[in-house]
Write a protein that holds these residues in place. Structure first.
Motif, PDB file in Angstrom:
ATOM      1  N   GLU A 138       7.732  24.162 -24.496  1.00  9.07           N
ATOM      2  CA  GLU A 138       7.270  25.324 -23.745  1.00  9.07           C
ATOM      3  C   GLU A 138       6.779  24.889 -22.366  1.00  9.07           C
ATOM      4  O   GLU A 138       5.763  25.361 -21.861  1.00  9.07           O
ATOM      5  CB  GLU A 138       6.140  26.043 -24.499  1.00  9.07           C
ATOM      6  N   GLN A 139       7.565  24.004 -21.729  1.00  8.25           N
ATOM      7  CA  GLN A 139       7.136  23.472 -20.439  1.00  8.25           C
ATOM      8  C   GLN A 139       7.002  24.553 -19.379  1.00  8.25           C
ATOM      9  O   GLN A 139       6.126  24.479 -18.510  1.00  8.25           O
ATOM     10  CB  GLN A 139       8.111  22.385 -19.965  1.00  8.25           C
ATOM     11  N   ALA A 140       7.858  25.575 -19.426  1.00  8.40           N
ATOM     12  CA  ALA A 140       7.806  26.621 -18.405  1.00  8.40           C
ATOM     13  C   ALA A 140       6.491  27.393 -18.490  1.00  8.40           C
ATOM     14  O   ALA A 140       5.885  27.722 -17.464  1.00  8.40           O
ATOM     15  CB  ALA A 140       8.993  27.564 -18.556  1.00  8.40           C
ATOM     16  N   ARG A 141       6.052  27.688 -19.713  1.00  9.33           N
ATOM     17  CA  ARG A 141       4.763  28.370 -19.858  1.00  9.33           C
ATOM     18  C   ARG A 141       3.638  27.486 -19.325  1.00  9.33           C
ATOM     19  O   ARG A 141       2.733  27.956 -18.630  1.00  9.33           O
ATOM     20  CB  ARG A 141       4.512  28.708 -21.325  1.00  9.33           C
ATOM     21  N   TYR A 142       3.664  26.204 -19.684  1.00  5.17           N
ATOM     22  CA  TYR A 142       2.626  25.300 -19.190  1.00  5.17           C
ATOM     23  C   TYR A 142       2.602  25.285 -17.663  1.00  5.17           C
ATOM     24  O   TYR A 142       1.536  25.412 -17.045  1.00  5.17           O
ATOM     25  CB  TYR A 142       2.839  23.877 -19.702  1.00  5.17           C
ATOM     26  N   GLU A 143       3.754  25.105 -17.046  1.00  4.94           N
ATOM     27  CA  GLU A 143       3.810  24.994 -15.584  1.00  4.94           C
ATOM     28  C   GLU A 143       3.301  26.262 -14.912  1.00  4.94           C
ATOM     29  O   GLU A 143       2.610  26.205 -13.886  1.00  4.94           O
ATOM     30  CB  GLU A 143       5.236  24.674 -15.151  1.00  4.94           C
ATOM     31  N   ALA A 144       3.617  27.425 -15.496  1.00  4.93           N
ATOM     32  CA  ALA A 144       3.159  28.679 -14.911  1.00  4.93           C
ATOM     33  C   ALA A 144       1.648  28.819 -15.018  1.00  4.93           C
ATOM     34  O   ALA A 144       0.967  29.234 -14.073  1.00  4.93           O
ATOM     35  CB  ALA A 144       3.861  29.851 -15.591  1.00  4.93           C
ATOM     36  N   LEU A 145       1.086  28.468 -16.174  1.00  5.53           N
ATOM     37  CA  LEU A 145      -0.369  28.544 -16.337  1.00  5.53           C
ATOM     38  C   LEU A 145      -1.074  27.480 -15.504  1.00  5.53           C
ATOM     39  O   LEU A 145      -2.143  27.731 -14.934  1.00  5.53           O
ATOM     40  CB  LEU A 145      -0.736  28.395 -17.812  1.00  5.53           C
ATOM     41  N   ALA A 146      -0.490  26.286 -15.428  1.00  6.66           N
ATOM     42  CA  ALA A 146      -1.088  25.216 -14.626  1.00  6.66           C
ATOM     43  C   ALA A 146      -1.135  25.604 -13.154  1.00  6.66           C
ATOM     44  O   ALA A 146      -2.084  25.251 -12.442  1.00  6.66           O
ATOM     45  CB  ALA A 146      -0.314  23.921 -14.817  1.00  6.66           C
ATOM     46  N   ALA A 147      -0.134  26.330 -12.685  1.00 11.33           N
ATOM     47  CA  ALA A 147      -0.130  26.769 -11.284  1.00 11.33           C
ATOM     48  C   ALA A 147      -1.291  27.727 -11.023  1.00 11.33           C
ATOM     49  O   ALA A 147      -1.941  27.666  -9.963  1.00 11.33           O
ATOM     50  CB  ALA A 147       1.203  27.446 -10.955  1.00 11.33           C
TER      51      ALA A 147
END
Length: 401
Positions: A213-222
């Motif tokens: 779920e890297q895309a979810r992580y990257e969006a939340l990390a942003a």
């Protein structure tokens, strides 16, 4: 513990998760040495960040201390957790309804929903789950979870589990993959050498890789990075910062005090603000204090852990301070600056809310006033005063990235 090994075949669904390399050297017991060779935990730097590694045939490997490298053929579908930072990570990645166990599920389901209420179209229900504070192997077999998102070194430090117990569950049920001693950089128990510490978001990134779920992580990390940039850019000079302390108490007969700047993810929502330690180092975190000790420290602000939990009567707690001849003399009490907090074992979603609330509670002139809170969900904040977009977070959790 009793030997609960069964002779039944491993379920077909379970075959997609396995340890890379041998269990003893590259997986569960990675870093195991004699006591004489043990080192204390180390903090992982950005340059040392592990990433998922393709292993062929669609499988992938992810590495996290203390379990080492774990190989997956496909993402886990059911998740055992011990502490709420891991349950919140699964929730943030869209897997909140796959959690099979957690500590005090009714309590934390009620607490978390006070915040989830502000995420449009998002729901969470952890009630009725197995309470995993002292997990039994028998129950882990019964739950048959695809991953144990929990730290075996943390469990070994708290309970009577031995390495053979962890290995048995990893072999017959599913692997361990979690880190909890990063909570306050606690020393690992005997036999768990080379333990690494992670920030909340470093660990969340690894968990996201395990779930693909890297895309979810990257969006939340942003979103998190943008919040931190806003906070860092608007902090007042150190000379203008208040003194503060965090407290927790089932009742005011036994008050636990926590400092705000010690290492670890338990203070990830307070440490960035640089408020002054009201105790000036004289009281260690997780110490029991009384009104006299608090008056001597005389904090400008008191942050009340668990203040959002539905069964907590925050107005009654405030009144107890005011009606006590000693407690009433504390500056935070006289200025009505006793504020609610959520939980220390925060995952990424709770962390976003706690960063925002702490900013407003400590520095209203810079980040906007914190509304008077008595009960119910996290208060409504005017959109122009929000430090993060609720709808954007809700969309990410629901998969609209």
């Amino acid at each position: 513990m009793a030997d609960d090994t069964t002779d039944t075949e491993t379920p077909t669904r379970r075959e997609y998760v396995k340890y890379g390399g041998t269990v003893l050297s590259a997986g569960l017991l990675a870093g195991c040495t004699s006591d004489a060779e043990q080192g204390v935990g180390t903090t992982r730097t950005e340059s040392e960040a592990e990433t998922d590694t393709p292993t062929g045939n669609g499988s992938y490997a992810v590495s996290m201390s203390p379990t080492g490298e774990v190989t997956f053929d496909s993402p886990p579908e059911t998740v055992f957790t011990r502490l709420t930072h891991h349950a919140d990570m699964a929730f943030a990645l869209g897997h909140g309804d796959t959690v099979t166990a957690m500590h005090a599920p009714e309590y934390y389901s009620g607490l978390w929903n006070q915040f989830v209420e502000r995420l449009p179209g998002v729901s969470l229900d952890w009630t009725g789950l197995y309470s995993s504070w002292k997990p039994s192997k028998e129950k882990l077999y019964e739950l048959d979870s695809d991953i144990h998102l929990a730290d075996p070194a943390w469990i070994a430090k708290q309970d009577s589990w031995g390495r053979e117990d962890f290995e048995e569950i990893a072999t017959n049920v599913s692997p361990w993959f979690g880190n909890s001693l990063s909570d306050r950089h606690a020393e690992p128990p005997s036999g768990w050498a080379n333990y690494e510490y992670y920030t909340l978001w470093e660990q969340f990134e690894l968990v996201a890789e395990a779930f693909q779920e890297q895309a979810r992580y990257e969006a939340l990390a942003a979103i998190h990075d943008e919040m931190r940039s806003t906070i860092d850019a608007n902090l007042p000079p150190e000379s203008e910062r208040p003194s503060a302390v965090m407290l927790a108490a089932a009742d005011l007969d036994e008050i636990y005090a926590y400092t705000l700047d010690n290492p670890g993810f338990l203070t990830a929502h307070t440490r960035p603000f640089g408020a002054r330690d009201a105790f000036e180092g004289s009281v260690e975190t997780n110490s029991v204090v009384d009104f006299e000790t608090l008056l001597e420290a005389d904090p400008d602000i008191i942050l009340h852990l668990g203040g959002f939990e539905p069964s907590t009567n925050l107005p009654k707690r405030r009144e107890a301070f005011k009606s006590d001849p000693v407690g009433s003399e504390i500056t935070a009490v006289q200025t009505d600056r006793i504020y609610p907090q959520g939980a220390r074992y925060q995952g990424p979603i709770l962390h976003l809310f706690q960063l925002e609330m702490t900013a407003k509670q400590l520095y209203p002139e810079q980040f906007g006033e914190w509304p008077t809170y008595t009960e119910g969900p996290y208060p409504e904040i005017p959109p122009e005063e929000q430090l993060f977009d609720r709808q954007r977070v809700a969309d990410i959790v629901n998969g609209d990235i």
